[in-house]
Design a protein around this motif. Structure first.
Motif, mmCIF file in Angstrom:
data_model
loop_
_atom_site.group_PDB
_atom_site.id
_atom_site.type_symbol
_atom_site.label_atom_id
_atom_site.label_comp_id
_atom_site.label_asym_id
_atom_site.label_seq_id
_atom_site.Cartn_x
_atom_site.Cartn_y
_atom_site.Cartn_z
ATOM 1 N N CYS A 9 16.206 -2.716 -6.360
ATOM 2 C CA CYS A 9 14.817 -2.379 -6.042
ATOM 3 C C CYS A 9 14.601 -0.942 -6.491
ATOM 4 N N ALA A 11 11.579 0.652 -5.896
ATOM 5 C CA ALA A 11 10.313 1.060 -5.296
ATOM 6 C C ALA A 11 10.415 2.371 -4.525
ATOM 7 N N CYS A 12 11.615 2.931 -4.452
ATOM 8 C CA CYS A 12 11.759 4.269 -3.883
ATOM 9 C C CYS A 12 13.070 4.839 -4.406
ATOM 10 N N VAL A 14 15.829 5.456 -3.177
ATOM 11 C CA VAL A 14 17.083 4.963 -2.613
ATOM 12 C C VAL A 14 17.738 3.947 -3.554
ATOM 13 N N MET A 15 16.916 3.182 -4.280
ATOM 14 C CA MET A 15 17.395 2.235 -5.299
ATOM 15 C C MET A 15 18.421 1.242 -4.732
ATOM 16 N N CYS A 16 18.033 0.520 -3.713
ATOM 17 C CA CYS A 16 18.948 -0.443 -3.078
ATOM 18 C C CYS A 16 19.326 -1.562 -4.037
ATOM 19 N N GLY A 24 16.021 -5.005 1.543
ATOM 20 C CA GLY A 24 16.567 -3.683 1.285
ATOM 21 C C GLY A 24 16.592 -2.847 2.553
ATOM 22 N N ALA A 25 17.034 -1.595 2.406
ATOM 23 C CA ALA A 25 17.287 -0.744 3.576
ATOM 24 C C ALA A 25 16.041 -0.499 4.411
ATOM 25 N N CYS A 26 14.873 -0.501 3.797
ATOM 26 C CA CYS A 26 13.649 -0.187 4.551
ATOM 27 C C CYS A 26 13.027 -1.427 5.167
ATOM 28 N N ARG A 28 11.283 -3.554 3.780
ATOM 29 C CA ARG A 28 9.954 -3.808 3.227
ATOM 30 C C ARG A 28 10.002 -4.642 1.953
ATOM 31 N N TYR A 29 11.143 -4.647 1.293
ATOM 32 C CA TYR A 29 11.296 -5.406 0.054
ATOM 33 C C TYR A 29 12.482 -6.356 0.188
ATOM 34 N N VAL A 425 10.944 4.929 4.143
ATOM 35 C CA VAL A 425 12.117 4.734 3.290
ATOM 36 C C VAL A 425 13.176 5.708 3.786
ATOM 37 N N PRO A 426 14.437 5.374 3.572
ATOM 38 C CA PRO A 426 15.482 6.173 4.227
ATOM 39 C C PRO A 426 15.759 7.520 3.564
HETATM 40 S S1 SF4 Z 1 14.688 1.518 0.669
HETATM 41 FE FE1 SF4 Z 1 13.171 -0.105 0.395
HETATM 42 S S2 SF4 Z 1 11.805 0.626 -1.209
HETATM 43 FE FE2 SF4 Z 1 13.642 1.900 -1.278
HETATM 44 S S3 SF4 Z 1 14.902 0.901 -2.808
HETATM 45 FE FE3 SF4 Z 1 15.542 0.102 -0.812
HETATM 46 S S4 SF4 Z 1 14.318 -1.775 -0.560
HETATM 47 FE FE4 SF4 Z 1 13.382 -0.607 -2.207
#
Ligand code: SF4
Length: 478
Positions: A9, A11-12, A14-16, A24-26, A28-29, A425-426
């Motif tokens: 991902c 989208a932030c 962190v690039m999970c 993912g960590a947040c 949200r995705y 986001v983390p």
């Molecule tokens: S923290 Fe959320 S938005 Fe950021 S990379 Fe992980 S899943 Fe994507």
């Protein structure tokens, strides 16, 4: 290199790496069939629905051409996904006709490292000294700032707490901000002060006690409002207030209606006639002072200036929550007596004129960073258009207050936004919806991504990069 069963991902920052069927960590995705999707539907504000009314998912048969041509539907940033890493157009660039104007709304979820909450707590109880540290979960997340009229103010979050302290401080700050902005209750502890439960739109709870009323005014203002109604019922009235304690016989309001002197003495610092500062220390007692016995603020009575046995005295706080009645004895010492029936309505009137005590949470953030390139190839032009008023900024459809001066620093009442608009986001940072709306010609002039513009019907039909699930809700009143 990505593990075989995971996709990345972006989208932030962190690039999970997200495995199939996982989030993912947040939270949200998610990875859905090998594609990164936004877990929550995109929220569309539909004026045809009553406030709070919700359709999930958005029902295609509900649309009709007439409605879609008008201003009834607004694609908000809630659930839209981000522009990060900001090299591409925003997730949705939506065209609509609004009152005959071809309008474009650029819709995204913004990642805010520069953000916080200004919190207004309607109470005159002393929560803590100005500049005192405010903590959540033991971590410093903000401070007490200058009090306002009848309210204590906190400034929470901000980039220094999010990024400039320990990891735990950043996380606690992010957690508290997200919860407050989503109108959840958060317990805050103030160094040297109180423990307060704060929730947007709800009464504050100070050291376990729910605040009922916001004071009617300071002690002096209370006298100005009600002196004429007390006249003839009692010989002296003292309105106890941490900031300005009022004495009716000395106050200008009393003078002009002919209130006779009583020889009273107040221990505070006299500012002007009938207005006293610093009668006691701040606290949780009468009128935001630390006193439980109001007589402690009185000095000796002066017989040569009107004091006499039998003189009656009403002492009351600025909310009417505290009130006591006294009569001077032969030694000119106030003795407590039951409140006369005739005075009870006067005390009640103060209470009646108080407003309900509430907490207000204003989300404050800088939207002037790289996300502007999701709107235009020439970011400063967006800033100029916003500052000139040709581009309108909303968060989840709620009109934002724009701070004058440079950049795009906005402030918005979280209760005007759809519920649960805020994520995180983390890194840590807060995620919140953001929309820029302007006429199409303005959008194109400022270097907007013309090729990304789609009519609202097409957007609802096709979805976007992160999915095609929509929900419709009725916008908040106003
Ligand atoms: S923290 Fe959320 S938005 Fe950021 S990379 Fe992980 S899943 Fe994507």
């Amino acid at each position: 290199m990505a593990p075989a069963d995971k996709i990345r991902c972006d989208a932030c920052p962190v690039m999970c790496y997200v495995a199939e069927g996982r989030r993912g960590a947040c939270d949200r995705y998610a990875n859905e069939d090998g594609r990164i999707v936004r877990c929550d539907p995109v929220t569309v504000l539909d004026r045809r629905l009553a406030e709070g009314g919700e359709v999930r998912p958005f029902l295609q048969p509900d649309w009709d051409g007439e409605m879609l041509a008008g201003a009834d539907l607004f694609v908000s940033g809630v659930g839209a996904g981000t522009t990060y890493p900001d090299f591409k157009p925003a997730p949705f660039v939506v065209s609509r006709e609004v009152e005959g104007v071809d309008t474009v709304t650029v819709v995204t979820e913004a990642i805010y490292s520069y953000c916080g909450a200004k919190v207004k707590i309607d109470t005159d109880r002393h929560l803590g000294e100005e500049r005192a540290i405010v903590r959540a979960g033991g971590e410093a997340i903000g401070m007490v700032m200058t009090g306002e009229y009848g309210s204590q103010m906190l400034s929470l979050g901000g980039v220094d707490h999010l990024t400039g302290g320990s990891k735990a401080e950043g996380r606690a700050t992010c957690d508290a901000l997200m919860a407050l902005c989503n109108a959840e209750a958060v317990t805050l502890e103030i160094d040297g002060g109180s423990r307060v439960v704060v929730q947007a739109g709800a009464a504050p709870v100070v050291d376990g006690q729910r605040e009922e009323r916001m004071r009617v005014g300071c002690g002096s203002a209370t006298i100005g409002m009600f002196a004429a109604q007390w006249q003839g019922l009692v010989d002296e009235v003292v309105v106890v207030d941490d900031h300005i304690t009022g004495v009716v016989s000395e106050h200008q309001a009393g003078k002009v209606i002919g209130w006779p002197g009583t020889g009273i003495r107040i221990k505070g610092r006299r500012s002007t006639p009938g207005r006293y500062f610093q009668v006691a220390a701040p606290g949780l007692g009468w009128g935001g002072t630390d006193i439980e016995d109001p007589l402690t603020i009185l000095g000796d009575w002066q017989p040569g200036k009107g004091a006499r046995p039998g003189l009656t005295l009403l002492m009351v706080s600025t909310t009417g929550e505290h009130a006591a009645y006294y009569v001077l004895d032969a030694d000119l010492t106030p003795q407590p007596h039951a409140m006369p029936e005739s005075l009870i309505p006067a005390v009640r009137l103060i209470a009646e004129n108080c407003e309900p005590a509430l907490c207000t949470v204003m989300f404050c953030a800088g939207a002037g960073g790289s996300l502007r390139s999701g709107v235009t190839r020439n970011p400063v032009r967006l800033t100029r258009a916003v500052q000139a008023g040709t581009a309108r900024v909303t968060l989840g459809g709620a009109q934002a207050f724009l701070w004058p001066g440079g950049g795009i620093t906005v402030m918005v009442d979280v209760l005007k936004m759809p519920g649960m608009s805020f994520g995180y986001v983390p890194t840590p940072a807060i995620v919140a919806p953001l929309e820029f709306t302007m006429p199409r010609d303005v959008y194109l002039e400022l270097g907007g991504h013309g090729g990304a513009i789609r009519p609202v019907a097409q957007v609802l039909d096709e979805g976007g990069e992160y999915g095609d699930i929509f929900r419709a809700i009725g916008p908040k009143a106003g």
